[in-house]
Design a protein around this motif. Structure first.
Motif, PDB file in Angstrom:
ATOM      1  N   THR A  71     -37.083   1.646  35.664  1.00  0.00           N
ATOM      2  CA  THR A  71     -38.100   0.685  35.264  1.00  0.00           C
ATOM      3  C   THR A  71     -37.708  -0.096  34.020  1.00  0.00           C
ATOM      4  N   MET A  72     -38.422  -1.175  33.788  1.00  0.00           N
ATOM      5  CA  MET A  72     -38.282  -1.937  32.547  1.00  0.00           C
ATOM      6  C   MET A  72     -39.176  -1.365  31.457  1.00  0.00           C
ATOM      7  N   SER A  73     -40.116  -0.497  31.819  1.00  0.00           N
ATOM      8  CA  SER A  73     -41.131  -0.009  30.889  1.00  0.00           C
ATOM      9  C   SER A  73     -40.591   1.116  30.009  1.00  0.00           C
ATOM     10  N   ASP A  74     -40.695   0.925  28.689  1.00  0.00           N
ATOM     11  CA  ASP A  74     -40.349   2.001  27.764  1.00  0.00           C
ATOM     12  C   ASP A  74     -41.610   2.577  27.112  1.00  0.00           C
ATOM     13  N   GLU A  75     -42.751   2.408  27.791  1.00  0.00           N
ATOM     14  CA  GLU A  75     -44.015   2.938  27.291  1.00  0.00           C
ATOM     15  C   GLU A  75     -44.087   4.443  27.547  1.00  0.00           C
ATOM     16  N   GLU A  76     -44.478   5.202  26.506  1.00  0.00           N
ATOM     17  CA  GLU A  76     -44.567   6.645  26.649  1.00  0.00           C
ATOM     18  C   GLU A  76     -45.521   7.049  27.761  1.00  0.00           C
ATOM     19  N   VAL A  77     -46.605   6.299  27.928  1.00  0.00           N
ATOM     20  CA  VAL A  77     -47.603   6.683  28.928  1.00  0.00           C
ATOM     21  C   VAL A  77     -47.002   6.660  30.330  1.00  0.00           C
ATOM     22  N   ASP A  78     -46.115   5.679  30.601  1.00  0.00           N
ATOM     23  CA  ASP A  78     -45.473   5.628  31.916  1.00  0.00           C
ATOM     24  C   ASP A  78     -44.535   6.816  32.103  1.00  0.00           C
ATOM     25  N   LEU A  79     -43.800   7.160  31.050  1.00  0.00           N
ATOM     26  CA  LEU A  79     -42.900   8.305  31.126  1.00  0.00           C
ATOM     27  C   LEU A  79     -43.676   9.580  31.402  1.00  0.00           C
ATOM     28  N   PHE A  80     -44.749   9.819  30.649  1.00  0.00           N
ATOM     29  CA  PHE A  80     -45.514  11.053  30.818  1.00  0.00           C
ATOM     30  C   PHE A  80     -46.188  11.101  32.183  1.00  0.00           C
ATOM     31  N   ASP A  81     -46.711   9.964  32.638  1.00  0.00           N
ATOM     32  CA  ASP A  81     -47.343   9.928  33.957  1.00  0.00           C
ATOM     33  C   ASP A  81     -46.317  10.203  35.058  1.00  0.00           C
ATOM     34  N   ALA A  82     -45.103   9.676  34.885  1.00  0.00           N
ATOM     35  CA  ALA A  82     -44.052   9.902  35.876  1.00  0.00           C
ATOM     36  C   ALA A  82     -43.665  11.377  35.940  1.00  0.00           C
ATOM     37  N   LEU A  83     -43.536  12.004  34.781  1.00  0.00           N
ATOM     38  CA  LEU A  83     -43.184  13.424  34.757  1.00  0.00           C
ATOM     39  C   LEU A  83     -44.295  14.273  35.364  1.00  0.00           C
ATOM     40  N   LYS A  84     -45.550  13.915  35.073  1.00  0.00           N
ATOM     41  CA  LYS A  84     -46.670  14.654  35.651  1.00  0.00           C
ATOM     42  C   LYS A  84     -46.726  14.477  37.164  1.00  0.00           C
ATOM     43  N   ALA A  85     -46.275  13.316  37.645  1.00  0.00           N
ATOM     44  CA  ALA A  85     -46.276  13.059  39.088  1.00  0.00           C
ATOM     45  C   ALA A  85     -45.154  13.803  39.799  1.00  0.00           C
ATOM     46  N   GLY A  86     -44.191  14.318  39.035  1.00  0.00           N
ATOM     47  CA  GLY A  86     -43.124  15.104  39.646  1.00  0.00           C
ATOM     48  C   GLY A  86     -41.733  14.532  39.521  1.00  0.00           C
ATOM     49  N   ALA A  87     -41.578  13.390  38.851  1.00  0.00           N
ATOM     50  CA  ALA A  87     -40.246  12.813  38.680  1.00  0.00           C
ATOM     51  C   ALA A  87     -39.419  13.668  37.725  1.00  0.00           C
ATOM     52  N   THR A  88     -38.127  13.792  38.008  1.00  0.00           N
ATOM     53  CA  THR A  88     -37.229  14.515  37.105  1.00  0.00           C
ATOM     54  C   THR A  88     -36.183  13.582  36.502  1.00  0.00           C
ATOM     55  N   GLY A  89     -36.273  12.307  36.831  1.00  0.00           N
ATOM     56  CA  GLY A  89     -35.400  11.307  36.235  1.00  0.00           C
ATOM     57  C   GLY A  89     -36.216  10.109  35.806  1.00  0.00           C
ATOM     58  N   TYR A  90     -35.866   9.514  34.656  1.00  0.00           N
ATOM     59  CA  TYR A  90     -36.575   8.327  34.168  1.00  0.00           C
ATOM     60  C   TYR A  90     -35.550   7.461  33.449  1.00  0.00           C
ATOM     61  N   LEU A  91     -35.210   6.331  34.059  1.00  0.00           N
ATOM     62  CA  LEU A  91     -34.172   5.458  33.532  1.00  0.00           C
ATOM     63  C   LEU A  91     -34.704   4.053  33.317  1.00  0.00           C
ATOM     64  N   LEU A  92     -34.286   3.441  32.220  1.00  0.00           N
ATOM     65  CA  LEU A  92     -34.599   2.038  32.010  1.00  0.00           C
ATOM     66  C   LEU A  92     -33.589   1.191  32.778  1.00  0.00           C
ATOM     67  N   LYS A  93     -34.021   0.026  33.216  1.00  0.00           N
ATOM     68  CA  LYS A  93     -33.158  -0.811  34.040  1.00  0.00           C
ATOM     69  C   LYS A  93     -31.971  -1.389  33.282  1.00  0.00           C
ATOM     70  N   GLU A  94     -31.950  -1.168  31.981  1.00  0.00           N
ATOM     71  CA  GLU A  94     -30.795  -1.592  31.196  1.00  0.00           C
ATOM     72  C   GLU A  94     -29.611  -0.662  31.362  1.00  0.00           C
ATOM     73  N   ILE A  95     -29.791   0.440  32.090  1.00  0.00           N
ATOM     74  CA  ILE A  95     -28.720   1.396  32.298  1.00  0.00           C
ATOM     75  C   ILE A  95     -27.552   0.717  33.006  1.00  0.00           C
TER      76      ILE A  95
END
Length: 241
Positions: free
Chosen positions: A105-129
Motif C-alpha cells: 500500500t501507499m498508506s503509512d498510517e498506523e491504523v491501517d497497519l494495525f487493522d491489517a495485522l488484526k485481519a490476519g496479514a503477516t506482511g505489510y509493505l509500502l509501495k515504495e519497496i
C-alpha cells in the motif's frame, strides 16, 4: 575364504531417485491500479519458484478468485473500491485459513497497519519497496515468517513500547460509581474532613439530609466508613491530596 559373500554397498545419491522439486508458491495479486498490478505480475512471473495464478482489481473479485485458485499468498492493496483489502483479507481468511497475506500500500498510517495485522496479514509493505524485494517478501511469507516495511516496523515497535509502558504504570482507582450531583458535593466536603453539620451549613440542607446522603454514598462506593469514602474520593481525584 568366507562362506558368505560380502553385502552390496548402500546405493549412492546418484543411484537414488531424484528429489521432487518443491511446488511453486501460488500467488494472487490484487490492486485496483491496473498498471501497477501488471507490473507486479511481470516482476513475479520471472521467478521460477513463484506462480501468479490470477490477478484481481478489487476485494470482491479477490474473494471469488481466492476460492477458485486457493493461492498460498495473496499480495493485496489496502484501499480499493467496493471491498477494501483489509476487509477482503479478513473474509478470505475465514474461508481459507491457510492463505497468507501481504498488504502492499501507499498508506503509512498506523491504523491501517494495525487493522491489517488484526485481519490476519503477516506482511505489510509500502509501495515504495524495490521491485527486487517483492519476490523475497513472498518467499518469506510463504515460509511462515513475517515481513514488515522498516518504517512501519519502527512504528509498530513504538506502539508496543507505549502499550508496555501503560501496562507497567501504576493503576489508579476505579472510576466512581454513579453519584447524584448532591452526593458528589457531599463526598467532596466529606473528604475535606467536614462533619455532617458543617456539610449541611455549606450546602444549605439539614443535618439529617446529609446523613442520608452519606449512607447512600457508602453503599454506592461499597465502603464501611467515612474515612474509606474520603480516601476513595482522593484517589479518584475528586479532591487533591
Amino acid at each position: 575364504m568366507s562362506p558368505h559373500p560380502p553385502s552390496p554397498p548402500p546405493p549412492t545419491r546418484a543411484a537414488e531417485e531424484p528429489l521432487a522439486p518443491s511446488a511453486p508458491i501460488r500467488v494472487l495479486v490484487v490492486d485496483d491500479h491496473a498498471l501497477f498490478r501488471r507490473g507486479l505480475v511481470s516482476v513475479l512471473d520471472v521467478e521460477t519458484d513463484i506462480d501468479v495464478v490470477s490477478e484481481a482489481g478489487d476485494g470482491e473479485e479477490a474473494m471469488h478468485l481466492a476460492a477458485q485458485h486457493h493461492p498460498d499468498v495473496i499480495l493485496m492493496d489496502v484501499r480499493m473500491p467496493q471491498v477494501g483489502g483489509i476487509d477482503a483479507c479478513s473474509r478470505i481468511r475465514e474461508a481459507l485459513p491457510r492463505v497468507k497475506f501481504i498488504m502492499l500500500t501507499m498508506s503509512d498510517e498506523e491504523v491501517d497497519l494495525f487493522d491489517a495485522l488484526k485481519a490476519g496479514a503477516t506482511g505489510y509493505l509500502l509501495k515504495e519497496i524495490g521491485v527486487t524485494d517483492i519476490a523475497g517478501a513472498v518467499r518469506a511469507i510463504a515460509a511462515g515468517r513475517s515481513f514488515v516495511n522498516p518504517v512501519m516496523a519502527t512504528k509498530l515497535i513504538g506502539e508496543f513500547a507505549e502499550l508496555a509502558k501503560q501496562e507497567s504504570a501504576p493503576r489508579g482507582a476505579p472510576p466512581l460509581p454513579q453519584l447524584t450531583p448532591r452526593e458528589t458535593e457531599v463526598l467532596k466536603l466529606l473528604a475535606r474532613s467536614l462533619n455532617n453539620r458543617e456539610i449541611g451549613a455549606r450546602l444549605f440542607i439539614t443535618e439529617n439530609t446529609v446523613k442520608n446522603h452519606v449512607r447512600n454514598i457508602l453503599e454506592k462506593l461499597q465502603v464501611h466508613s467515612r474515612t474509606e469514602a474520603a480516601i476513595y474520593a482522593v484517589r479518584a481525584e475528586y479532591v487533591q491530596n
